[in-house]
Design an enzyme around this catalytic site. Structure first.
Site, PDB file in Angstrom:
ATOM      1  CD  GLU A 106      -3.667  -5.797   3.822  1.00 19.31           C
ATOM      2  OE1 GLU A 106      -4.465  -4.942   4.265  1.00 19.31           O
ATOM      3  OE2 GLU A 106      -2.442  -5.671   3.876  1.00 19.31           O
ATOM      4  CD  GLU A 152      -3.091  -0.985   2.164  1.00 14.16           C
ATOM      5  OE1 GLU A 152      -2.985  -0.124   3.046  1.00 14.16           O
ATOM      6  OE2 GLU A 152      -4.070  -1.738   2.070  1.00 14.16           O
TER       7      GLU A 152
HETATM    8  C1  FCB Z   1      -4.451  -2.045   5.398  1.00 12.91           C
HETATM    9  C2  FCB Z   1      -3.089  -2.412   5.917  1.00 12.91           C
HETATM   10  C3  FCB Z   1      -3.103  -3.471   6.975  1.00 12.91           C
HETATM   11  C4  FCB Z   1      -4.267  -3.319   7.908  1.00 12.91           C
HETATM   12  C5  FCB Z   1      -5.553  -3.181   7.157  1.00 12.91           C
HETATM   13  C6  FCB Z   1      -6.770  -3.074   8.016  1.00 12.91           C
HETATM   14  O1  FCB Z   1      -4.440  -0.738   4.958  1.00 12.91           O
HETATM   15  O2  FCB Z   1      -2.282  -2.860   4.864  1.00 12.91           O
HETATM   16  O3  FCB Z   1      -1.880  -3.437   7.637  1.00 12.91           O
HETATM   17  O4  FCB Z   1      -4.055  -2.276   8.775  1.00 12.91           O
HETATM   18  O5  FCB Z   1      -5.497  -2.076   6.315  1.00 12.91           O
END
Ligand code: FCB
Length: 452
Positions: free
Chosen positions: A357, A164
């Site tokens: 994620e 990210e």
């Molecule tokens: C993302 C991050 C991860 C976690 C999630 C909820 O932005 O990569 O580390 O904090 O959100």
């Protein structure tokens, strides 16, 4: 089709600073997140990651827990300050050995490790030398990537460079809500951004050069998703266009990162919008940044529904958000993002999509009967996975899904108040309690998604 493809990767994810703890153990140096947490008022509950889930000392139990849930893959991140405490130069054998043991433990348990090299914990000593603003930062990172790859690539095939960039640049360097807590003028933010893109490209090159076997490499950016609320082709097209637009003087877009990485150029609209802030790029920077990648990874939690208004302009479909589910992070529950996001990204970049994620924070605690009944999480994941499965059925090449997170952990500026885990963590005792969603996810995995 009510199943995913046979080799679909069922995973869970976590990151070093959020779970490891052991901040001063075995020669680890300070990271920008340690530094940021020490600043009063930055973390909601005034906590930090010094102990976190103490995963560094409990990794064997944690691996067993992951394996018991029949999860096939675990996305972890390596901590730069553990491995090269001075940022560059001397390698800390004890720090590197931890990941060596973790990888072995995972493989022995039948869980495939997927490694992210940078999940935001830059050594503070590098920040003191300018961090991502220093022109040497890309070489520091490439060297760190080389060290980890040399050591682990005999056993680890799947790698991500940066997690990210939108967030560590946007929240970390422009807004100041994440480490290192800077509020820089936008031209400096773009310089840090450019240097981190160079870091990605140089790392990919060095990783391929030293790897012990062919690797699968990607990055793990935020997947910004704007999706249509109907099948009207004009609306679909408008949603696609806005998903791939750069529309504000900020860091939150797909294309500012992915286009350089995969097309070798910054997007036109971004170059126009950022005209007055652009740093001077080196002549062959784009060649360095644009390296062949094997997958497009994306972290997708929510998206923005779009519709046409009376004037025919495309706007956020506020009506569809009226009363919609919201997580304790105050994020909308918009499962369609996992249909359209992967589809749009696949169509534009042509690489297999891995959802690195997806997940939610909810209000979980251990009930009097000893269980944690997180029905909301089961529902959230079910809806999102159904959308993803539909995307696959309609032709998107979907390679895998990693739930964020295997266990509750240090949620950055929110500290320990936000619980994303499928496993509950009692931070006083370090007791792990799998929530209902964990057992349900195990059943989903066992059916390869058929019971969704
Ligand atoms: C993302 C991050 C991860 C976690 C999630 C909820 O932005 O990569 O580390 O904090 O959100």
């Amino acid at each position: 089709m009510n199943k995913f493809k046979e080799d679909f990767v069922w995973g869970v994810a976590a990151s070093s600073y959020q779970i490891e703890g052991a901040a001063e153990q075995d020669g680890r140096s300070d990271s920008v997140w340690d530094m940021f947490c020490r600043e009063p008022g930055k973390i909601k509950d005034s906590s930090d990651g010094r102990i976190a889930c103490d995963h560094y000392n409990r990794y064997q139990d944690d691996v067993r827990m992951i394996a018991d849930l029949n999860v096939k893959a675990y996305r972890l991140s390596t901590a730069w300050p553990r491995i090269i405490p001075d940022g560059y130069g001397k390698v800390n054998e004890k720090g590197l050995a931890f990941y060596d043991k973790l990888v072995d433990e995972l493989l022995a348990a039948g869980v495939t490790p997927w490694i992210t090299l940078y999940h935001w914990d830059m050594p503070t000593c590098l920040f003191d030398q300018g961090g991502w603003l220093n022109p040497a930062s890309s070489d520091w990172f490439a060297d760190y990537a080389r060290v980890v790859t040399e050591r682990l690539s005999d056993r680890v095939t799947n790698w991500f460079t940066l997690n990210e960039p939108q967030v560590f640049l946007g929240l970390g360097h422009q807004v100041g809500e994440h480490a290192p807590g800077l509020q820089l003028p936008f031209e400096k933010v773009l310089l840090a951004s450019h240097n981190s893109l160079l870091a990605h490209g140089k790392a990919v090159q060095v990783m391929r050069a030293v790897a012990k076997q062919p690797l699968k490499i990607g990055a793990a950016p935020v997947g910004v998703v704007n999706f249509p609320t109907s099948d009207d082709p004009a609306l679909v097209e408008a949603a696609r266009k806005s998903t791939f637009s750069v529309s504000g003087v900020n860091c939150f877009s797909n294309t500012w990162y992915a286009d350089p990485m995969l097309k070798g150029e910054y997007p036109e609209d971004g170059l126009e919008l950022f005209e007055h802030y652009l740093p001077k790029f080196g002549a062959d920077d784009m060649k360095q940044i644009c390296q062949p990648l094997d997958m497009y990874a994306a972290n997708i939690y929510a998206g923005t529904p779009l519709e046409f208004n009376d004037k025919g302009e495309v706007v956020t479909a506020e009506s569809s958000l009226l009363g919609c589910g919201r997580t304790t992070m105050d994020w909308n529950v918009t499962p369609d993002c996992l249909y359209w996001g992967p589809k749009f990204l696949y169509e534009r970049y042509g690489l297999p999509i891995v959802v690195t994620e997806n997940g939610l924070a909810s209000c979980d605690w251990v009930h009097v009967n000893g269980e944690v009944d997180d029905a909301g999480r089961v529902d959230y994941v079910q809806r999102h996975l159904r959308a993803l499965r539909q995307a696959a059925a309609d032709g998107t090449d979907v390679a895998g899904y990693f739930y964020w997170s295997i266990m509750d952990n240090f949620e950055w500026g929110f500290g320990y108040q936000q619980r994303f885990g499928m496993v509950h963590v009692d931070y006083h005792t370090q007791k792990r309690t799998p929530k209902r969603s964990a057992y349900w996810y195990r059943d989903v995995i066992n059916s390869n998604g058929e019971i969704l």
